[in-house]
Design a protein around this motif. Structure first.
Motif, PDB file in Angstrom:
ATOM      1  N   ASP A  44     -24.487 -50.210 -38.773  1.00  0.00           N
ATOM      2  CA  ASP A  44     -23.699 -49.336 -39.646  1.00  0.00           C
ATOM      3  C   ASP A  44     -22.198 -49.516 -39.409  1.00  0.00           C
ATOM      4  O   ASP A  44     -21.396 -49.365 -40.337  1.00  0.00           O
ATOM      5  CB  ASP A  44     -24.076 -47.872 -39.398  1.00  0.00           C
ATOM      6  N   VAL A  73     -34.876 -52.906 -37.129  1.00  0.00           N
ATOM      7  CA  VAL A  73     -33.559 -52.408 -37.516  1.00  0.00           C
ATOM      8  C   VAL A  73     -33.414 -52.408 -39.033  1.00  0.00           C
ATOM      9  O   VAL A  73     -32.923 -51.457 -39.645  1.00  0.00           O
ATOM     10  CB  VAL A  73     -32.446 -53.275 -36.875  1.00  0.00           C
ATOM     11  N   SER A  74     -33.820 -53.523 -39.661  1.00  0.00           N
ATOM     12  CA  SER A  74     -33.848 -53.647 -41.120  1.00  0.00           C
ATOM     13  C   SER A  74     -32.484 -53.379 -41.753  1.00  0.00           C
ATOM     14  O   SER A  74     -32.349 -52.579 -42.675  1.00  0.00           O
ATOM     15  CB  SER A  74     -34.899 -52.708 -41.717  1.00  0.00           C
ATOM     16  N   LYS A  75     -31.469 -54.054 -41.226  1.00  0.00           N
ATOM     17  CA  LYS A  75     -30.119 -53.973 -41.791  1.00  0.00           C
ATOM     18  C   LYS A  75     -29.548 -55.384 -41.902  1.00  0.00           C
ATOM     19  O   LYS A  75     -29.742 -56.209 -41.005  1.00  0.00           O
ATOM     20  CB  LYS A  75     -29.215 -53.106 -40.921  1.00  0.00           C
ATOM     21  N   ARG A 117     -29.335 -50.260 -35.075  1.00  0.00           N
ATOM     22  CA  ARG A 117     -29.105 -49.649 -36.390  1.00  0.00           C
ATOM     23  C   ARG A 117     -27.717 -49.023 -36.447  1.00  0.00           C
ATOM     24  O   ARG A 117     -26.987 -49.178 -37.429  1.00  0.00           O
ATOM     25  CB  ARG A 117     -30.163 -48.579 -36.666  1.00  0.00           C
ATOM     26  N   ARG A 118     -27.363 -48.323 -35.401  1.00  0.00           N
ATOM     27  CA  ARG A 118     -26.033 -47.708 -35.351  1.00  0.00           C
ATOM     28  C   ARG A 118     -24.940 -48.777 -35.343  1.00  0.00           C
ATOM     29  O   ARG A 118     -23.917 -48.641 -36.024  1.00  0.00           O
ATOM     30  CB  ARG A 118     -25.918 -46.817 -34.111  1.00  0.00           C
ATOM     31  N   ASP A 150     -32.949 -48.445 -32.360  1.00  0.00           N
ATOM     32  CA  ASP A 150     -32.088 -47.341 -32.798  1.00  0.00           C
ATOM     33  C   ASP A 150     -30.614 -47.678 -32.584  1.00  0.00           C
ATOM     34  O   ASP A 150     -29.765 -47.409 -33.443  1.00  0.00           O
ATOM     35  CB  ASP A 150     -32.430 -46.064 -32.042  1.00  0.00           C
TER      36      ASP A 150
END
Length: 296
Positions: A162, A200-202, A158-159, A155
């Motif tokens: 971004d 995460v998939s980013k 992921r942030r 989590d």
């Protein structure tokens, strides 16, 4: 282990230190020395110039964030003038002496501080024209299930992804060995990093494959690289034992270079290690070691 042919070739190349040639042919891969690799040649800018003259195409500086802005600017200018790629600097890492952070723990302040580090690193990354930034995912919280910590770190990343996404930058999570250097580290293997990056998939969150750490923790380097390749964005070399240049330990870097060529890897390969010999002879030995694997 170094195969007989590779070991003989590297030993022959590095066993006869000589004065390094100036303006030598450029390496075919983006091997990246760092300050200290050529310490006898002077300060940071002089070492960059010397590295460029020996054919190195990239540079790495874990400590860039701690440098004065004027020195950061000078480094960026020196690299640009020699057409060298800037590799990673550390955007966020644990305060080992203080035993923090626990990014998968119960304290949100650790995660908030991590995200603040990422945000604060963007300006420096732009100043240095850096695409990749190293992050370390903190320490293992022994009182919590590892699955809970993993979920929280996914989590968090992921942030963080971004934050860097609008700038086209990539955070590379570095697994660290716990057997020799970093007891208590949460992220310990490339495979574990792969699982987190997949979660995460980013595009802005990937794995830094430091082969020194991986050799100590897990070994099986080439198969591991193959299994996890889609989530690896940056590579570092360092032989084991000793964390010195290729040819000083058990890793067959010639075979690894051949494998990377087959994968058409054109990213940076950080020379994340020391020199086995100090002074100019050790620097000549370092250059010869990388020449040996570059033509392997």
């Amino acid at each position: 282990m170094i195969g007989a042919g590779a070991a003989t070739g590297i030993a022959a190349a590095v066993g006869r230190p000589a004065r390094a040639a100036s303006n030598a042919a450029r390496f075919s891969l983006n091997f990246a020395p760092h300050e200290g690799s050529f310490a006898s040649r002077g300060g940071l800018i002089e070492q960059i110039a010397f590295a460029a003259d020996q054919g190195f195409r990239a540079w790495e500086d874990n400590t860039a964030k701690r440098r004065p802005v004027v020195e950061q600017d000078a480094m960026a200018k020196a690299l640009s003038s020699r057409n060298m790629t800037m590799g990673v600097f550390v955007a966020s890492g644990p305060a080992w002496a203080k035993g923090r952070p626990f990014l998968g723990g119960n304290d949100d302040s650790d995660r908030d501080a991590f995200l603040a580090d990422i945000q604060a690193s963007i300006e420096l990354a732009k100043r240095l024209n850096v695409k990749w930034m190293t992050v370390v995912t903190g320490l293992m919280e022994p009182k919590l299930p590892i699955d809970v910590q993993t979920g929280r770190i996914i989590d968090l990343m992921r942030r963080a992804g971004d934050i860097v996404a609008p700038h086209g930058m990539v955070l590379v999570m570095e697994p660290l060995n716990t057997r020799t250097n970093h007891p208590g580290a949460f992220l310990q293997t490339i495979a574990q990093g792969f699982s987190i990056a997949r979660g995460v998939s980013k595009p802005g969150v990937k794995v830094l494959a430091d082969l020194y750490h991986e050799q100590i923790q897990s070994g099986n380097l080439i198969p591991t690289l193959g299994m996890c390749w889609d989530e690896i964005a940056y590579i570092q070399f360092g032989d084991n034992p000793g964390r010195k240049e290729p040819g000083t330990g058990e890793v067959n870097f010639g075979n690894i270079v051949r494998w990377l060529r087959a994968r058409q890897y054109n990213g940076v390969i950080g020379m994340e290690h020391g020199n086995s010999i100090t002074g100019p002879d050790g620097e000549a030995r370092l250059i010869a070691a990388y020449r040996a694997i570059d033509v392997a």
